[in-house]
Design an enzyme around this catalytic site. Structure first.
Site, PDB file in Angstrom:
ATOM      1  N   GLY A   1       0.791  -1.224   0.000  1.00 27.38           N
ATOM      2  CA  GLY A   1       0.000   0.000   0.000  1.00 27.38           C
ATOM      3  C   GLY A   1       0.821   1.271   0.000  1.00 27.38           C
TER       4      GLY A   1
ATOM      5  N   ASN B   1       1.372   3.351  -2.548  1.00 27.36           N
ATOM      6  CA  ASN B   1       0.608   4.398  -3.230  1.00 27.36           C
ATOM      7  C   ASN B   1      -0.575   4.848  -2.374  1.00 27.36           C
ATOM      8  OD1 ASN B   1       1.612   5.341  -5.789  1.00 27.36           O
ATOM      9  ND2 ASN B   1       1.381   3.257  -6.558  1.00 27.36           N
TER      10      ASN B   1
ATOM     11  N   ASN C   1      -7.101   4.002 -11.597  1.00 32.83           N
ATOM     12  CA  ASN C   1      -6.007   3.063 -11.392  1.00 32.83           C
ATOM     13  C   ASN C   1      -4.708   3.720 -11.835  1.00 32.83           C
ATOM     14  OD1 ASN C   1      -4.782   0.626 -10.697  1.00 32.83           O
ATOM     15  ND2 ASN C   1      -4.996  -0.229 -12.755  1.00 32.83           N
TER      16      ASN C   1
ATOM     17  N   HIS D   1      -0.902   2.708 -13.502  1.00 36.81           N
ATOM     18  CA  HIS D   1      -0.282   1.627 -14.265  1.00 36.81           C
ATOM     19  C   HIS D   1       1.174   1.993 -14.570  1.00 36.81           C
ATOM     20  CE1 HIS D   1      -0.112  -1.811 -16.948  1.00 36.81           C
ATOM     21  NE2 HIS D   1       0.430  -1.046 -17.869  1.00 36.81           N
TER      22      HIS D   1
ATOM     23  N   SER E   1       1.188   5.927 -15.562  1.00 37.28           N
ATOM     24  CA  SER E   1      -0.029   6.590 -16.042  1.00 37.28           C
ATOM     25  C   SER E   1      -1.158   6.374 -15.055  1.00 37.28           C
ATOM     26  CB  SER E   1      -0.459   6.025 -17.400  1.00 37.28           C
ATOM     27  OG  SER E   1       0.583   6.070 -18.348  1.00 37.28           O
TER      28      SER E   1
ATOM     29  N   ASP F   1      -6.679  -1.613 -18.790  1.00 43.15           N
ATOM     30  CA  ASP F   1      -5.754  -0.481 -18.972  1.00 43.15           C
ATOM     31  C   ASP F   1      -6.092   0.355 -20.204  1.00 43.15           C
ATOM     32  OD1 ASP F   1      -4.335  -1.384 -16.735  1.00 43.15           O
ATOM     33  OD2 ASP F   1      -3.033  -2.650 -17.946  1.00 43.15           O
TER      34      ASP F   1
END
Length: 321
Positions: A15, A17, A109, A111, A138, A147
């Site tokens: 975790g 991020n 999200n 990526h 991204s 994605d």
């Protein structure tokens, strides 16, 4: 700021991020707050970090469950927490189409590549093998296709001599921690940004046959029917005449319909100054959770009410097929 957007963060591991999002939310005038950290792994280290920060946590292992059943359990926790947005941060689950579609435009999200390059796994190894000068990361909106959603923000990270997938991944992770909080903050603020709202409305209006844009009384207006005989079917109003609303003004069928809408759903509709006397309704855009499909339907309906019959006949014929 009292009207912060509420986000739920889904994780499967450490975790990092998620932590970047949490700490950014407590600096300055950040427009979001983290109200839940949830995981498909009860032992995910990120859950302990979130709990230590006083954030509600939820864990529900997916083993032995269908994808839809597990998604339903996670979504129920998200809704109970009152979240407006879902932010995926190392959540290692492919989500069911229904779950994603219910949160369309409100699920993000991050990526580890410069999308649309290198969707899926092994992004760093693929970038190095291709001889790319840069990798990166991204932030994108989540769609059923992997994605493939709208890219909201990117950061490029140089690929240096003797880079390995592991060494590149370490630097990209640093970039992620800077990018994700900023991209989330910008995304959750879209509903109060006049330029973003106008851009989205413009795209829908100008997609209608023979539509054009022309300013009217200081407001962007949308017409159909040509340069000389065109009629307005919609206006974009940015807090005009003292109202707090950023709105689409569209034609209703009657004054009774207008008044019924305003009375029954005052959080969605209002009677605009001047235009309201002619039966136009204001559809409030600067509110979380706007149903843009409904906005598109209002535009289409308003367009049909003034479009030349040759255009509406063509559309009726097309609808039959």
């Amino acid at each position: 700021m009292t009207d912060k957007s509420k986000i739920a963060v889904l994780i499967s591991g450490a975790g990092t991020n998620m932590a970047a999002l949490v700490y950014a939310s407590r600096i300055g005038d950040c427009p979001y707050e983290v109200v839940l950290v949830a995981s498909n792994d009860a032992q995910a280290p990120g859950l302990a970090l979130a709990a230590a920060e006083g954030i509600a946590t939820f864990a529900h292992p997916h083993k032995g469950m269908t994808r839809e059943a597990h998604d339903a359990a996670m979504e129920d926790a998200v809704r109970q927490a009152g979240a407006d947005y879902i932010v995926l941060a190392g959540y290692m689950r492919i989500l069911s189409d229904g779950f994603v579609e219910r949160w369309q435009g409100r699920m993000l999200n991050i990526h580890p590549s410069l999308l649309p390059l290198y969707k899926g796994l092994d992004t760093h190894a693929r970038a190095i093998a291709a001889g790319d000068t840069h990798g990166g990361t991204s932030v994108h909106l989540v769609t059923p296709e992997l994605d493939a959603g709208e890219v909201l923000a990117q950061v490029r990270v140089p690929i240096v001599a003797d880079d390995t997938p592991e060494s590149l991944a370490e630097r990209v992770k640093l970039a992620e921690h800077q990018l994700y909080p900023r991209a989330v903050a910008e995304c959750v603020s879209r509903w109060r940004d006049p330029a973003a709202l106008l851009a989205r409305l413009r795209a829908l209006a100008l997609a209608l046959p023979e539509s054009d844009e022309r300013e009217s009384h200081g407001s962007p207006g949308f017409r159909v029917g040509g340069e000389k005989t065109g009629k307005y079917f919609a206006y974009f109003a940015d807090q005009h005449h003292g109202t707090p609303h950023i709105a689409l003004l569209a034609r209703t069928g009657s004054m009774d319909e207008l008044l019924n809408l305003v009375e029954s759903q005052p959080d969605v509709y209002f009677k605009p100054a001047y235009y309201g006397a002619s039966g136009w309704v204001g559809i409030i855009l600067n509110r979380p959770g706007v149903d843009w499909d409904e906005v598109a339907e209002w535009l289409h309906r308003s367009w049909r009410s003034v479009a030349p019959k040759r255009l509406t006949r063509m559309m009726d014929i097309a609808d039959e097929f």
